[in-house]
Design a protein around this motif. Structure first.
Motif, mmCIF file in Angstrom:
data_model
loop_
_atom_site.group_PDB
_atom_site.id
_atom_site.type_symbol
_atom_site.label_atom_id
_atom_site.label_comp_id
_atom_site.label_asym_id
_atom_site.label_seq_id
_atom_site.Cartn_x
_atom_site.Cartn_y
_atom_site.Cartn_z
ATOM 1 N N ASP A 1 0.842 -1.192 0.000
ATOM 2 C CA ASP A 1 0.000 0.000 0.000
ATOM 3 C C ASP A 1 0.883 1.249 0.000
ATOM 4 O O ASP A 1 1.805 1.366 0.819
ATOM 5 C CB ASP A 1 -0.905 0.027 1.231
ATOM 6 N N PRO A 2 0.627 2.191 -0.884
ATOM 7 C CA PRO A 2 1.460 3.391 -0.927
ATOM 8 C C PRO A 2 1.222 4.311 0.273
ATOM 9 O O PRO A 2 0.142 4.305 0.863
ATOM 10 C CB PRO A 2 1.020 4.073 -2.220
ATOM 11 N N LEU A 3 2.229 5.068 0.612
ATOM 12 C CA LEU A 3 2.099 6.100 1.636
ATOM 13 C C LEU A 3 1.294 7.242 1.033
ATOM 14 O O LEU A 3 1.647 7.776 -0.019
ATOM 15 C CB LEU A 3 3.488 6.606 2.055
ATOM 16 N N LYS A 4 0.220 7.630 1.685
ATOM 17 C CA LYS A 4 -0.608 8.716 1.176
ATOM 18 C C LYS A 4 -0.108 10.038 1.732
ATOM 19 O O LYS A 4 -0.071 10.238 2.950
ATOM 20 C CB LYS A 4 -2.073 8.494 1.543
ATOM 21 N N VAL A 5 0.293 10.927 0.831
ATOM 22 C CA VAL A 5 0.878 12.211 1.219
ATOM 23 C C VAL A 5 0.000 13.335 0.670
ATOM 24 O O VAL A 5 -0.270 13.392 -0.532
ATOM 25 C CB VAL A 5 2.318 12.368 0.674
ATOM 26 N N GLY A 6 -0.459 14.216 1.553
ATOM 27 C CA GLY A 6 -1.330 15.309 1.144
ATOM 28 C C GLY A 6 -0.658 16.664 1.248
ATOM 29 O O GLY A 6 0.213 16.866 2.098
ATOM 30 N N PHE A 7 -1.068 17.591 0.395
ATOM 31 C CA PHE A 7 -0.542 18.954 0.397
ATOM 32 C C PHE A 7 -1.704 19.941 0.381
ATOM 33 O O PHE A 7 -2.672 19.738 -0.351
ATOM 34 C CB PHE A 7 0.339 19.207 -0.830
ATOM 35 N N VAL A 8 -1.573 20.992 1.160
ATOM 36 C CA VAL A 8 -2.578 22.050 1.179
ATOM 37 C C VAL A 8 -1.886 23.349 0.774
ATOM 38 O O VAL A 8 -0.926 23.783 1.413
ATOM 39 C CB VAL A 8 -3.211 22.207 2.578
ATOM 40 N N TYR A 9 -2.377 23.969 -0.316
ATOM 41 C CA TYR A 9 -1.768 25.171 -0.864
ATOM 42 C C TYR A 9 -2.671 26.379 -0.655
ATOM 43 O O TYR A 9 -3.880 26.305 -0.874
ATOM 44 C CB TYR A 9 -1.514 25.024 -2.369
ATOM 45 N N LYS B 1 10.894 10.435 -7.016
ATOM 46 C CA LYS B 1 11.819 9.690 -6.166
ATOM 47 C C LYS B 1 11.250 8.336 -5.744
ATOM 48 O O LYS B 1 11.955 7.320 -5.792
ATOM 49 C CB LYS B 1 12.140 10.535 -4.924
ATOM 50 N N PHE B 2 10.007 8.303 -5.313
ATOM 51 C CA PHE B 2 9.466 7.100 -4.679
ATOM 52 C C PHE B 2 8.493 6.303 -5.551
ATOM 53 O O PHE B 2 8.128 5.181 -5.190
ATOM 54 C CB PHE B 2 8.789 7.470 -3.357
ATOM 55 N N GLY B 3 8.053 6.871 -6.654
ATOM 56 C CA GLY B 3 7.191 6.130 -7.563
ATOM 57 C C GLY B 3 5.923 5.628 -6.901
ATOM 58 O O GLY B 3 5.217 6.372 -6.213
ATOM 59 N N ASP B 4 5.639 4.311 -7.076
ATOM 60 C CA ASP B 4 4.393 3.767 -6.555
ATOM 61 C C ASP B 4 4.420 3.505 -5.052
ATOM 62 O O ASP B 4 3.458 2.977 -4.494
ATOM 63 C CB ASP B 4 4.009 2.495 -7.302
ATOM 64 N N LYS B 5 5.488 3.902 -4.391
ATOM 65 C CA LYS B 5 5.527 3.803 -2.930
ATOM 66 C C LYS B 5 4.718 4.926 -2.278
ATOM 67 O O LYS B 5 4.430 4.862 -1.085
ATOM 68 C CB LYS B 5 6.969 3.872 -2.416
ATOM 69 N N VAL B 6 4.387 5.946 -3.076
ATOM 70 C CA VAL B 6 3.617 7.074 -2.538
ATOM 71 C C VAL B 6 2.410 7.354 -3.430
ATOM 72 O O VAL B 6 2.401 7.037 -4.619
ATOM 73 C CB VAL B 6 4.471 8.355 -2.417
ATOM 74 N N ASP B 7 1.414 7.947 -2.814
ATOM 75 C CA ASP B 7 0.223 8.412 -3.528
ATOM 76 C C ASP B 7 -0.045 9.822 -3.017
ATOM 77 O O ASP B 7 -0.357 10.009 -1.847
ATOM 78 C CB ASP B 7 -0.958 7.490 -3.237
ATOM 79 N N THR B 8 0.132 10.835 -3.871
ATOM 80 C CA THR B 8 0.023 12.221 -3.413
ATOM 81 C C THR B 8 -1.291 12.863 -3.833
ATOM 82 O O THR B 8 -1.867 12.521 -4.862
ATOM 83 C CB THR B 8 1.191 13.086 -3.931
ATOM 84 N N THR B 9 -1.722 13.793 -3.000
ATOM 85 C CA THR B 9 -2.940 14.565 -3.235
ATOM 86 C C THR B 9 -2.639 16.018 -2.906
ATOM 87 O O THR B 9 -1.872 16.282 -1.985
ATOM 88 C CB THR B 9 -4.087 14.086 -2.314
ATOM 89 N N PHE B 10 -3.234 16.953 -3.651
ATOM 90 C CA PHE B 10 -3.103 18.356 -3.250
ATOM 91 C C PHE B 10 -4.447 19.058 -3.375
ATOM 92 O O PHE B 10 -5.285 18.698 -4.201
ATOM 93 C CB PHE B 10 -2.026 19.088 -4.069
ATOM 94 N N VAL B 11 -4.615 20.049 -2.509
ATOM 95 C CA VAL B 11 -5.795 20.917 -2.573
ATOM 96 C C VAL B 11 -5.264 22.339 -2.684
ATOM 97 O O VAL B 11 -4.484 22.792 -1.832
ATOM 98 C CB VAL B 11 -6.685 20.777 -1.323
ATOM 99 N N GLU B 12 -5.651 23.058 -3.723
ATOM 100 C CA GLU B 12 -5.104 24.388 -3.971
ATOM 101 C C GLU B 12 -6.098 25.484 -3.611
ATOM 102 O O GLU B 12 -7.289 25.228 -3.408
ATOM 103 C CB GLU B 12 -4.693 24.517 -5.438
ATOM 104 N N SER B 13 -5.574 26.709 -3.515
ATOM 105 C CA SER B 13 -6.380 27.912 -3.257
ATOM 106 C C SER B 13 -7.249 27.764 -2.004
ATOM 107 O O SER B 13 -8.446 28.055 -2.025
ATOM 108 C CB SER B 13 -7.250 28.245 -4.476
ATOM 109 N N VAL B 14 -6.628 27.322 -0.922
ATOM 110 C CA VAL B 14 -7.349 27.132 0.343
ATOM 111 C C VAL B 14 -7.170 28.377 1.218
ATOM 112 O O VAL B 14 -6.046 28.715 1.588
ATOM 113 C CB VAL B 14 -6.827 25.901 1.095
ATOM 114 N N PRO B 15 -8.247 29.081 1.557
ATOM 115 C CA PRO B 15 -8.133 30.275 2.413
ATOM 116 C C PRO B 15 -7.641 29.895 3.810
ATOM 117 O O PRO B 15 -7.931 28.806 4.312
ATOM 118 C CB PRO B 15 -9.571 30.817 2.467
ATOM 119 N N GLU B 16 -6.899 30.798 4.416
ATOM 120 C CA GLU B 16 -6.432 30.577 5.782
ATOM 121 C C GLU B 16 -7.611 30.763 6.742
ATOM 122 O O GLU B 16 -8.327 31.751 6.659
ATOM 123 C CB GLU B 16 -5.291 31.539 6.112
ATOM 124 N N GLY B 17 -7.795 29.820 7.654
ATOM 125 C CA GLY B 17 -8.906 29.921 8.604
ATOM 126 C C GLY B 17 -9.725 28.649 8.637
ATOM 127 O O GLY B 17 -9.203 27.531 8.513
#
Length: 356
Positions: A23-31, A54-70
């Protein structure tokens, strides 16, 4: 028969373990801005892409963009934690409290917060010494200005941004003692319209070099259209103003993101604080404009080398504040603790500092 059943069960369990191990490591990003801002959020997304490479199928990344602070940030971060993400990077100062709140609810998830100062057992903090880049760009600005008036577009009056204004001013005045820095605050990280308007207003006041701590290339575009110089922010913005763009301070998060992801994969992650600069590769400079005189380029390169070696510090005395009072004696260096809480202007910055 019983032995066969046990063997079959063991095989099933082994198969399940193999699947789980894969199972890949799920890595999330909030922009805070769009990944297409060509600045801050764009560079963080380059770091996300570096993880995939770098890690290929060892990771599964997600990002959410334009997120207001708060409140919206807390909701987005919680959604990532609830959906099985193992590591979450929250990439704006205003995400600090939302990150801590969510981290308390999800102690099994690892969180990394950019530019903040509050940590928890499952929350690390990281930032770059952007002010080191401001020192070099300030030297260039001090040489390139003809009017002696340099403009600075600020996002929010927090210590991170104030440090940059002060570092650039000190550097500019080290080569042009009468240089003045005019600041306009737009109270936004990413608002191309406000940033462009601020740049035009500064140019109308006689400024002929524009610096910025905002995320869009709008100030560079405004400088190009009005025939003045500019320094890009967070990424190389030369394509938005080939004549105007002197250089840019580049934020490079790739190696940090790779290291922190690897730490989780290896079970070695721990809560810590990182504040890197030139020496760690977190801060870099874009190519210098060919219009910059060779001797100025050499001085800029030497300043960078001296910062890397420890021979020079962006905040080494003597330093005076706006009132002309000596606040750092000759030869002394402002401590990291005081840099992290900086809420005053150095001599040469025009106007008063807004209070949060």
């Amino acid at each position: 028969m019983k032995k066969l059943v046990m063997m079959a069960a063991a095989a099933v369990l082994a198969g399940m373990s193999a699947v789980q191990a894969a199972d890949p490591l799920k890595v999330g990003f909030v922009y805070v801005g769009p990944v297409g801002d060509h600045g801050w959020s764009y560079q963080h997304d380059q770091g996300r892409r570096a993880i995939i490479e770098k890690f290929g199928d060892k990771v599964d990344t997600t990002f959410v963009e334009s997120v207001p602070e708060g409140a919206d940030a807390e909701r987005v971060i919680a959604n990532l934690a609830q959906s099985g993400h193992d590591l979450i990077f929250t990439t704006s100062f205003g995400f600090m409290n939302p990150t801590l709140k969510v981290a308390k609810r999800f102690p099994q998830v690892k969180f990394e917060h950019a530019t903040g100062f509050r940590r928890a057992p499952n929350v690390s903090t990281y930032a770059a010494r952007f002010y080191e880049g401001r020192t070099v760009s300030g030297i260039i600005a001090g040489h390139m200005t003809e009017s002696g008036k340099i403009g600075y577009i600020g996002s929010f009056p927090i210590p991170e941004v104030v440090r940059g204004i002060n570092a650039a001013t000190l550097a500019a005045r080290s080569v042009r003692p009468d240089a003045e820095v005019k600041v306009i605050w737009v109270n936004s990280w990413f608002d191309p319209g406000k940033e462009a308007d601020a740049a035009k207003a500064l140019i109308d006041q006689g400024v002929d070099v524009i610096l910025q701590h905002t995320d869009s290339p709008a100030p560079v575009q405004a400088a190009e259209s009005r025939g003045v110089w500019a320094v890009g922010q967070a990424s190389d913005m030369a394509r938005f103003g080939e004549k105007a763009h002197l250089t840019a301070i580049i934020d490079d998060w790739s190696e940090y993101y790779i290291a922190r992801t690897e730490a989780v994969l290896n079970g070695e992650w721990k809560s810590e604080d990182t504040w890197g600069g030139y020496t760690t590769g977190m801060v870099k400079l874009a190519d210098f404009n060919a219009a910059i005189p060779a001797e100025v380029v050499e001085q800029a390169k030497q300043a960078k080398a001296d910062i890397e070696s420890g021979k020079r510090h962006s905040f080494q005395g003597p330093i005076r504040n706006q009132a002309g009072e000596e606040v750092v004696a000759e030869g002394e260096v402002i401590s990291d603790e005081k840099l992290l809480s900086m809420d005053w202007y150095v001599e040469g910055v025009q106007g008063s500092l807004p209070k949060n």
